[in-house]
Scaffold this motif. Sequence first.
Motif, mmCIF file in Angstrom:
data_model
loop_
_atom_site.group_PDB
_atom_site.id
_atom_site.type_symbol
_atom_site.label_atom_id
_atom_site.label_comp_id
_atom_site.label_asym_id
_atom_site.label_seq_id
_atom_site.Cartn_x
_atom_site.Cartn_y
_atom_site.Cartn_z
ATOM 1 N N GLY A 88 -24.502 -5.023 -46.606
ATOM 2 C CA GLY A 88 -25.485 -4.125 -46.028
ATOM 3 C C GLY A 88 -25.505 -2.790 -46.749
ATOM 4 N N THR A 89 -25.947 -1.767 -46.051
ATOM 5 C CA THR A 89 -26.093 -0.435 -46.644
ATOM 6 C C THR A 89 -25.554 0.615 -45.688
ATOM 7 O OG1 THR A 89 -28.068 -1.125 -47.867
ATOM 8 C CG2 THR A 89 -27.750 1.253 -47.559
ATOM 9 N N ARG A 90 -24.887 1.623 -46.254
ATOM 10 C CA ARG A 90 -24.360 2.728 -45.449
ATOM 11 C C ARG A 90 -24.718 4.053 -46.098
ATOM 12 N NH1 ARG A 90 -19.341 5.924 -44.267
ATOM 13 N NH2 ARG A 90 -18.557 5.461 -46.373
ATOM 14 N N PHE A 91 -25.363 4.916 -45.330
ATOM 15 C CA PHE A 91 -25.595 6.297 -45.739
ATOM 16 C C PHE A 91 -24.606 7.176 -44.974
ATOM 17 C CE2 PHE A 91 -29.638 4.369 -46.794
ATOM 18 C CZ PHE A 91 -30.014 5.022 -47.955
ATOM 19 N N TRP A 92 -24.020 8.169 -45.660
ATOM 20 C CA TRP A 92 -23.094 9.039 -44.951
ATOM 21 C C TRP A 92 -23.086 10.433 -45.560
ATOM 22 C CZ3 TRP A 92 -21.333 6.230 -49.011
ATOM 23 C CH2 TRP A 92 -20.393 6.819 -49.862
ATOM 24 N N PHE A 93 -22.608 11.389 -44.773
ATOM 25 C CA PHE A 93 -22.466 12.776 -45.218
ATOM 26 C C PHE A 93 -21.427 13.447 -44.326
ATOM 27 C CE2 PHE A 93 -25.904 12.336 -42.214
ATOM 28 C CZ PHE A 93 -25.714 13.358 -41.297
ATOM 29 N N GLU A 94 -20.807 14.494 -44.823
ATOM 30 C CA GLU A 94 -19.761 15.200 -44.079
ATOM 31 C C GLU A 94 -20.201 16.632 -43.803
ATOM 32 O OE1 GLU A 94 -15.503 16.766 -45.360
ATOM 33 O OE2 GLU A 94 -15.525 14.571 -45.210
ATOM 34 N N LEU A 95 -20.030 17.075 -42.562
ATOM 35 C CA LEU A 95 -20.428 18.426 -42.161
ATOM 36 C C LEU A 95 -19.241 19.197 -41.606
ATOM 37 C CD1 LEU A 95 -23.803 17.797 -40.260
ATOM 38 C CD2 LEU A 95 -23.483 18.408 -42.674
ATOM 39 N N GLU A 96 -19.209 20.476 -41.917
ATOM 40 C CA GLU A 96 -18.234 21.379 -41.301
ATOM 41 C C GLU A 96 -18.789 21.811 -39.945
ATOM 42 O OE1 GLU A 96 -15.249 22.660 -42.005
ATOM 43 O OE2 GLU A 96 -15.008 21.368 -43.781
ATOM 44 N N LEU A 97 -18.127 21.390 -38.881
ATOM 45 C CA LEU A 97 -18.569 21.699 -37.520
ATOM 46 C C LEU A 97 -17.362 22.186 -36.713
ATOM 47 C CD1 LEU A 97 -20.774 18.510 -36.905
ATOM 48 C CD2 LEU A 97 -21.590 20.785 -37.532
ATOM 49 N N THR A 98 -17.302 23.460 -36.508
ATOM 50 C CA THR A 98 -16.168 24.036 -35.787
ATOM 51 C C THR A 98 -16.176 23.580 -34.341
ATOM 52 O OG1 THR A 98 -16.369 25.996 -37.197
ATOM 53 C CG2 THR A 98 -15.030 26.211 -35.202
ATOM 54 N N ARG A 99 -14.979 23.294 -33.829
ATOM 55 C CA ARG A 99 -14.866 22.873 -32.436
ATOM 56 C C ARG A 99 -15.131 24.062 -31.488
ATOM 57 N NH1 ARG A 99 -9.304 19.254 -32.170
ATOM 58 N NH2 ARG A 99 -9.852 17.748 -33.826
ATOM 59 N N VAL A 100 -15.714 23.739 -30.346
ATOM 60 C CA VAL A 100 -15.869 24.723 -29.269
ATOM 61 C C VAL A 100 -15.336 24.090 -27.968
ATOM 62 C CG1 VAL A 100 -17.822 25.906 -30.320
ATOM 63 C CG2 VAL A 100 -18.232 23.968 -28.800
ATOM 64 N N GLU A 101 -14.867 24.903 -27.093
ATOM 65 C CA GLU A 101 -14.263 24.387 -25.851
ATOM 66 C C GLU A 101 -15.316 23.894 -24.871
ATOM 67 O OE1 GLU A 101 -11.129 23.785 -25.383
ATOM 68 O OE2 GLU A 101 -10.723 24.530 -27.406
ATOM 69 N N THR A 102 -16.338 24.698 -24.625
ATOM 70 C CA THR A 102 -17.377 24.332 -23.666
ATOM 71 C C THR A 102 -18.738 24.710 -24.227
ATOM 72 O OG1 THR A 102 -17.175 26.472 -22.560
ATOM 73 C CG2 THR A 102 -15.890 24.644 -21.662
ATOM 74 N N LEU A 103 -19.775 24.072 -23.702
ATOM 75 C CA LEU A 103 -21.147 24.369 -24.138
ATOM 76 C C LEU A 103 -21.754 25.468 -23.273
ATOM 77 C CD1 LEU A 103 -22.537 20.784 -24.834
ATOM 78 C CD2 LEU A 103 -21.466 22.391 -26.421
ATOM 79 N N ARG A 150 -13.793 12.249 -31.031
ATOM 80 C CA ARG A 150 -12.985 12.578 -29.849
ATOM 81 C C ARG A 150 -13.260 14.016 -29.403
ATOM 82 N NH1 ARG A 150 -9.467 9.938 -33.159
ATOM 83 N NH2 ARG A 150 -8.594 11.913 -33.876
ATOM 84 N N ALA A 151 -13.290 14.916 -30.379
ATOM 85 C CA ALA A 151 -13.618 16.314 -30.062
ATOM 86 C C ALA A 151 -15.128 16.462 -30.152
ATOM 87 C CB ALA A 151 -12.912 17.252 -31.036
ATOM 88 N N ASP A 152 -15.796 16.399 -29.012
ATOM 89 C CA ASP A 152 -17.248 16.232 -28.974
ATOM 90 C C ASP A 152 -18.015 17.532 -29.191
ATOM 91 O OD1 ASP A 152 -19.712 14.986 -28.524
ATOM 92 O OD2 ASP A 152 -19.663 15.504 -26.414
ATOM 93 N N HIS A 153 -17.579 18.616 -28.583
ATOM 94 C CA HIS A 153 -18.333 19.868 -28.603
ATOM 95 C C HIS A 153 -18.107 20.620 -29.913
ATOM 96 C CE1 HIS A 153 -18.174 19.673 -23.933
ATOM 97 N NE2 HIS A 153 -19.047 18.844 -24.456
ATOM 98 N N ARG A 154 -19.209 20.900 -30.624
ATOM 99 C CA ARG A 154 -19.118 21.507 -31.943
ATOM 100 C C ARG A 154 -20.131 22.642 -32.086
ATOM 101 N NH1 ARG A 154 -14.915 19.246 -35.369
ATOM 102 N NH2 ARG A 154 -14.238 17.407 -34.202
ATOM 103 N N MET A 155 -19.964 23.404 -33.156
ATOM 104 C CA MET A 155 -20.884 24.486 -33.494
ATOM 105 C C MET A 155 -21.646 24.068 -34.757
ATOM 106 S SD MET A 155 -21.823 27.643 -32.623
ATOM 107 C CE MET A 155 -20.415 28.377 -31.739
#
Length: 367
Positions: free
Chosen positions: A352-367, A245-250
Amino acid sequence: MTADPERQSEDKSIVTKRLESASGLLRNAARRVEAQWRDSLGDAIDAQEVSEYLVAIVMALAGQDQGEPVERKLQSILGRRLLELFRAELVHEWKERATSTPTAADEVLDSLSDIEALREAIDPDWSQHFANRLSGPDGLALVVEVAHDLSSPLTSILFLAETLQRGQSGDVNDLQHRQLGLIYSAALGLSELSSNVIELAKGGSRLAEDEPAPFSVSDVLSSVSDMVRPMAEEKGLSMRLLPPRADHRMGHALALSRVLLNLTTNAIKFTEQGFVEITTKETSPTAIEFSVRDTGHGISDKALETLYTPFRRSSVGDGYAFSGTGLGLALCRRLVEALGSELEVETRGDWGTRFWFELELTRVETL
């Protein structure tokens, strides 16, 4: 588009008639290769041309004169590939018959020698020269140089195949659309392989961006999906995307894109029906879990043991027939670690198969 049943029947009768005088082993091996080719490519390749090549191989090994030298007929990519498949099927045929009708060792060795002689005749041996170069002090540099040389033409092939397939240069019929899909899929696989070789030669954990930068997660997912969509369409698979939902990230968009592209290409390659999905889940205000799942046959416990090992040897019957090089997953793991996370996998044969990983991505307001 399906092949004309009458044409298929005609081709098969021609092969059967022309191989009547050949031994049962050679004849059966040729028929198996022909059946494999029809099942995998359907009418995208002229079935009669494949049959003619197989007849030429069998007649050459049976010592029958064909007028035109067989080497001239088989000096093509298709001819070399069919000879490789024929050799594999002949060995398989020997193994099947061994329990009921043991084949004399001399006969097996003679046939393998004849196949090797035919291979050398159509493909002069440069292996020793190449091996010497690879074992020298500049061996790694040579591999990287070859991979670089492949990248540019493969990119052009991808662009042209996609342009033609979308009808931007004129209408294409169903057969041409399928052939272009095969070209695109093959070129994308080779392009990824060459890129992986270059990256792993540099260590495999180097991030293209020195510092995190603002980016759109949705754009990354869409870009990956657009690249692999022709492969998915060719196999009749649906592609699913679920952006956050919060699309823009750093973060490091190029490294993330590379990991997702490798994982998604693998998923499509080893899934025969169903779907492949790239999804995201916001696990905290600053963290996103990325997941690539397929509905393939899953990965066996034995294959899991060497899943991230580069240049591993794959064995038949492991359920998940990865490329013998293993470069893509090895690179994914290293890049994910460079991004500060860990690549995880879960797999079940009925799921089936699922690969996954979690990243720290700070939100930003605009690009």
